[in-house]
Design a protein around this motif. Sequence first.
Motif, mmCIF file in Angstrom:
data_model
loop_
_atom_site.group_PDB
_atom_site.id
_atom_site.type_symbol
_atom_site.label_atom_id
_atom_site.label_comp_id
_atom_site.label_asym_id
_atom_site.label_seq_id
_atom_site.Cartn_x
_atom_site.Cartn_y
_atom_site.Cartn_z
ATOM 1 N N GLY A 16 5.754 3.850 0.872
ATOM 2 C CA GLY A 16 6.047 3.580 2.274
ATOM 3 C C GLY A 16 6.038 4.819 3.145
ATOM 4 O O GLY A 16 6.075 4.718 4.370
ATOM 5 N N ALA A 18 4.019 7.541 4.689
ATOM 6 C CA ALA A 18 2.600 7.754 4.960
ATOM 7 C C ALA A 18 2.108 9.134 4.548
ATOM 8 O O ALA A 18 1.026 9.270 3.973
ATOM 9 C CB ALA A 18 2.321 7.524 6.450
ATOM 10 N N SER A 21 1.857 9.357 0.754
ATOM 11 C CA SER A 21 0.783 8.486 0.308
ATOM 12 C C SER A 21 -0.573 9.144 0.520
ATOM 13 O O SER A 21 -1.445 9.115 -0.356
ATOM 14 C CB SER A 21 0.841 7.150 1.057
ATOM 15 O OG SER A 21 -0.230 6.315 0.671
ATOM 16 N N ASP A 39 1.392 0.154 1.702
ATOM 17 C CA ASP A 39 2.630 0.750 2.210
ATOM 18 C C ASP A 39 3.882 -0.077 1.945
ATOM 19 O O ASP A 39 4.980 0.319 2.323
ATOM 20 C CB ASP A 39 2.511 1.058 3.704
ATOM 21 C CG ASP A 39 2.122 -0.162 4.530
ATOM 22 O OD1 ASP A 39 2.215 -1.292 3.994
ATOM 23 O OD2 ASP A 39 1.736 0.012 5.694
#
Length: 234
Positions: A16, A18, A21, A39
């Motif tokens: 989740g 960003a 990720s 996400d």
Amino acid sequence: MLRQDGTPVRVLVVDGEAALSELLSMALRYEGWEVHSADDGADAVRSVRDFRPDAVVLDALLPDVEGLSALGRLRREIPGVPMLFLTAGDAATQRIAGLTAGGDDVVAKPFALEDLVARLRGLIRRSGATAVRPGSLLCVGDLLLDEDSREVSRAGQSIHLTATEFELLRYLMRNPRRVLSKAQILDRVWSYDFGGQANVVELYVSYLRKKIDAGRTPMIHTRRGAGYLIKPGE
């Protein structure tokens, strides 16, 4: 690493956050893998159905569902696919919970990207999802480099390299006995111009020498004014 059908390994990153990720996705794409990101838990379930990943990296903190619950849901969707669970909690407690819920390995935050990639590579290899690629093993004298497992050894002794050191050594070993200029090395290993800071090549060559040649017959040689080459120790 390639799949049995010769296509790139597929990895799903579920996180989740960003920024994290994207960082993970960049590191995995650097391995030559195909990466898809999700996400939240619901997006992850949709993604495994459409993307059919060979491995999943799943964060314990998701905006819509608790990570262990998401892990269980994903395990039911793709029972044989290796899953690496990321946690910021107590390492021992979370490791037990993650493995119990169906995870294959647990990595605690903060973590080194190289460590995470190495663990994921091992999980994928053990899952049998990949094929051995002909020519993946480079050999110069008693120095061996496996391009798929990214393992390096000399005279049977394992040598740990950073990602950049590995790429530099791979380039040298793909061109044994050939003198490579600093400009060629910068272009191949760093993929962009360092603004004339060719001394970065000298720095990383020195790093390699300490790991590859220390206490052994030198294999990495300098040709003053021309560049560097690697050849079997004599």
